[in-house]
Design a protein around this motif. Structure first.
Motif, PDB file in Angstrom:
ATOM      1  N   ILE A  72       0.849  -1.191   0.000  1.00 52.31           N
ATOM      2  CA  ILE A  72       0.000   0.000   0.000  1.00 52.31           C
ATOM      3  C   ILE A  72       0.884   1.239   0.000  1.00 52.31           C
ATOM      4  O   ILE A  72       1.836   1.336   0.777  1.00 52.31           O
ATOM      5  CB  ILE A  72      -0.920   0.020   1.242  1.00 52.31           C
ATOM      6  CG1 ILE A  72      -1.855  -1.182   1.217  1.00 52.31           C
ATOM      7  CG2 ILE A  72      -1.705   1.315   1.321  1.00 52.31           C
ATOM      8  CD1 ILE A  72      -2.654  -1.345   2.494  1.00 52.31           C
ATOM      9  N   TYR A  73       0.550   2.182  -0.877  1.00 61.91           N
ATOM     10  CA  TYR A  73       1.260   3.463  -0.888  1.00 61.91           C
ATOM     11  C   TYR A  73       0.765   4.319   0.273  1.00 61.91           C
ATOM     12  O   TYR A  73      -0.422   4.607   0.384  1.00 61.91           O
ATOM     13  CB  TYR A  73       1.026   4.217  -2.195  1.00 61.91           C
ATOM     14  CG  TYR A  73       1.580   3.529  -3.423  1.00 61.91           C
ATOM     15  CD1 TYR A  73       2.946   3.398  -3.590  1.00 61.91           C
ATOM     16  CD2 TYR A  73       0.732   3.028  -4.396  1.00 61.91           C
ATOM     17  CE1 TYR A  73       3.468   2.771  -4.710  1.00 61.91           C
ATOM     18  CE2 TYR A  73       1.240   2.413  -5.522  1.00 61.91           C
ATOM     19  CZ  TYR A  73       2.609   2.282  -5.680  1.00 61.91           C
ATOM     20  OH  TYR A  73       3.111   1.672  -6.778  1.00 61.91           O
ATOM     21  N   CYS A  74       1.666   4.750   1.136  1.00 59.33           N
ATOM     22  CA  CYS A  74       1.288   5.663   2.223  1.00 59.33           C
ATOM     23  C   CYS A  74       1.312   7.098   1.677  1.00 59.33           C
ATOM     24  O   CYS A  74       1.765   7.326   0.558  1.00 59.33           O
ATOM     25  CB  CYS A  74       2.240   5.499   3.405  1.00 59.33           C
ATOM     26  SG  CYS A  74       3.865   6.247   3.194  1.00 59.33           S
ATOM     27  N   PRO A  75       0.864   8.081   2.440  1.00 58.02           N
ATOM     28  CA  PRO A  75       0.882   9.462   1.937  1.00 58.02           C
ATOM     29  C   PRO A  75       2.294   9.984   1.658  1.00 58.02           C
ATOM     30  O   PRO A  75       2.471  10.900   0.882  1.00 58.02           O
ATOM     31  CB  PRO A  75       0.226  10.278   3.044  1.00 58.02           C
ATOM     32  CG  PRO A  75      -0.404   9.325   3.951  1.00 58.02           C
ATOM     33  CD  PRO A  75       0.199   7.992   3.737  1.00 58.02           C
ATOM     34  N   GLY A  76       3.299   9.377   2.278  1.00 56.40           N
ATOM     35  CA  GLY A  76       4.665   9.846   2.079  1.00 56.40           C
ATOM     36  C   GLY A  76       5.420   9.125   0.980  1.00 56.40           C
ATOM     37  O   GLY A  76       6.513   9.560   0.603  1.00 56.40           O
ATOM     38  N   CYS A  77       4.858   8.038   0.459  1.00 56.15           N
ATOM     39  CA  CYS A  77       5.551   7.290  -0.596  1.00 56.15           C
ATOM     40  C   CYS A  77       5.817   8.194  -1.801  1.00 56.15           C
ATOM     41  O   CYS A  77       4.912   8.861  -2.293  1.00 56.15           O
ATOM     42  CB  CYS A  77       4.735   6.075  -1.022  1.00 56.15           C
ATOM     43  SG  CYS A  77       4.876   4.682   0.099  1.00 56.15           S
ATOM     44  N   GLY A  78       7.041   8.211  -2.230  1.00 53.27           N
ATOM     45  CA  GLY A  78       7.438   9.051  -3.356  1.00 53.27           C
ATOM     46  C   GLY A  78       7.873  10.437  -2.932  1.00 53.27           C
ATOM     47  O   GLY A  78       8.251  11.257  -3.774  1.00 53.27           O
ATOM     48  N   GLY A  79       7.858  10.716  -1.633  1.00 54.04           N
ATOM     49  CA  GLY A  79       8.223  12.045  -1.151  1.00 54.04           C
ATOM     50  C   GLY A  79       9.674  12.411  -1.415  1.00 54.04           C
ATOM     51  O   GLY A  79       9.981  13.544  -1.783  1.00 54.04           O
ATOM     52  N   LEU A  80      10.588  11.451  -1.220  1.00 57.07           N
ATOM     53  CA  LEU A  80      12.001  11.734  -1.492  1.00 57.07           C
ATOM     54  C   LEU A  80      12.250  11.920  -2.979  1.00 57.07           C
ATOM     55  O   LEU A  80      12.999  12.815  -3.384  1.00 57.07           O
ATOM     56  CB  LEU A  80      12.881  10.609  -0.937  1.00 57.07           C
ATOM     57  CG  LEU A  80      12.990  10.541   0.582  1.00 57.07           C
ATOM     58  CD1 LEU A  80      13.738   9.288   1.004  1.00 57.07           C
ATOM     59  CD2 LEU A  80      13.679  11.781   1.116  1.00 57.07           C
ATOM     60  N   ARG A  81      11.612  11.083  -3.798  1.00 53.62           N
ATOM     61  CA  ARG A  81      11.756  11.254  -5.255  1.00 53.62           C
ATOM     62  C   ARG A  81      11.168  12.592  -5.685  1.00 53.62           C
ATOM     63  O   ARG A  81      11.700  13.272  -6.569  1.00 53.62           O
ATOM     64  CB  ARG A  81      11.084  10.091  -5.993  1.00 53.62           C
ATOM     65  CG  ARG A  81      11.845   8.791  -5.851  1.00 53.62           C
ATOM     66  CD  ARG A  81      11.256   7.706  -6.732  1.00 53.62           C
ATOM     67  NE  ARG A  81       9.902   7.344  -6.360  1.00 53.62           N
ATOM     68  CZ  ARG A  81       9.591   6.403  -5.477  1.00 53.62           C
ATOM     69  NH1 ARG A  81      10.552   5.733  -4.875  1.00 53.62           N
ATOM     70  NH2 ARG A  81       8.333   6.131  -5.204  1.00 53.62           N
ATOM     71  N   SER A  82      10.070  12.973  -5.035  1.00 56.45           N
ATOM     72  CA  SER A  82       9.450  14.260  -5.334  1.00 56.45           C
ATOM     73  C   SER A  82      10.387  15.408  -4.959  1.00 56.45           C
ATOM     74  O   SER A  82      10.540  16.370  -5.723  1.00 56.45           O
ATOM     75  CB  SER A  82       8.125  14.382  -4.573  1.00 56.45           C
ATOM     76  OG  SER A  82       7.576  15.657  -4.723  1.00 56.45           O
TER      77      SER A  82
END
Length: 158
Positions: A72-82
């Motif tokens: 499951i993607y959490c709300p922070g998933c992809g935050g570092l890539r972003s």
């Protein structure tokens, strides 16, 4: 004047008759900006680190445990890539990786600017979110999490 001493006749802080360098005098704008500038330096250092150490290369950062174990993607998933894409000026990629994080970066910039301006003028920043604001923020995070994990929420996948 009975019961009045020299300290009680001193000018109030920030008043036009206050003398710099004496007790009861408000500090200038540079000392008042010390904390906002320190926070900005910490955030800039974090963004600089993420900008240099690419989160798209495996092994640099830990994997999200919710994604690893539950899928499951959490709300922070992809935050570092972003953040990495944002630092390099790739705003469309930053929005694709985590749109909520980009909104958070912009919200931080606005709040920090207001904080710095108020601090320079000797006024405190008062953020007092009520229960309705906190529930709305929680609802937004929940809705973002649910939608990005549904089949039609593919646009919000990191």
């Amino acid at each position: 004047m009975r019961g009045v001493n020299a300290d009680s006749r001193r000018a109030a802080p920030g008043s036009p008759t206050a003398v710099p360098g004496r007790p009861g005098t408000a500090p200038g704008p540079v000392p008042r900006l010390a904390v906002p500038l320190a926070v900005l330096a910490a955030v800039a250092a974090a963004f600089a680190y993420v900008g240099v150490v690419d989160p798209n290369e495996p092994g640099h950062y830990p994997v999200c445990p919710l994604l690893r174990y539950a899928g499951i993607y959490c709300p922070g998933c992809g935050g570092l890539r972003s953040a990495h894409a944002f630092v390099h000026g790739h705003f469309a990629a930053a929005l694709h990786d985590n749109a909520l994080a980009v909104a958070g970066y912009l919200a931080f910039a606005v709040v920090w600017t207001v904080w710095a301006l108020r601090a320079a003028r000797g006024r405190p920043l008062r953020l007092e979110p009520g229960p309705a604001h906190l529930w709305a923020l929680g609802g937004l995070l929940l809705a973002f999490t649910v939608v990005r994990n549904l089949p039609f929420g593919g646009l919000l996948h990191p």
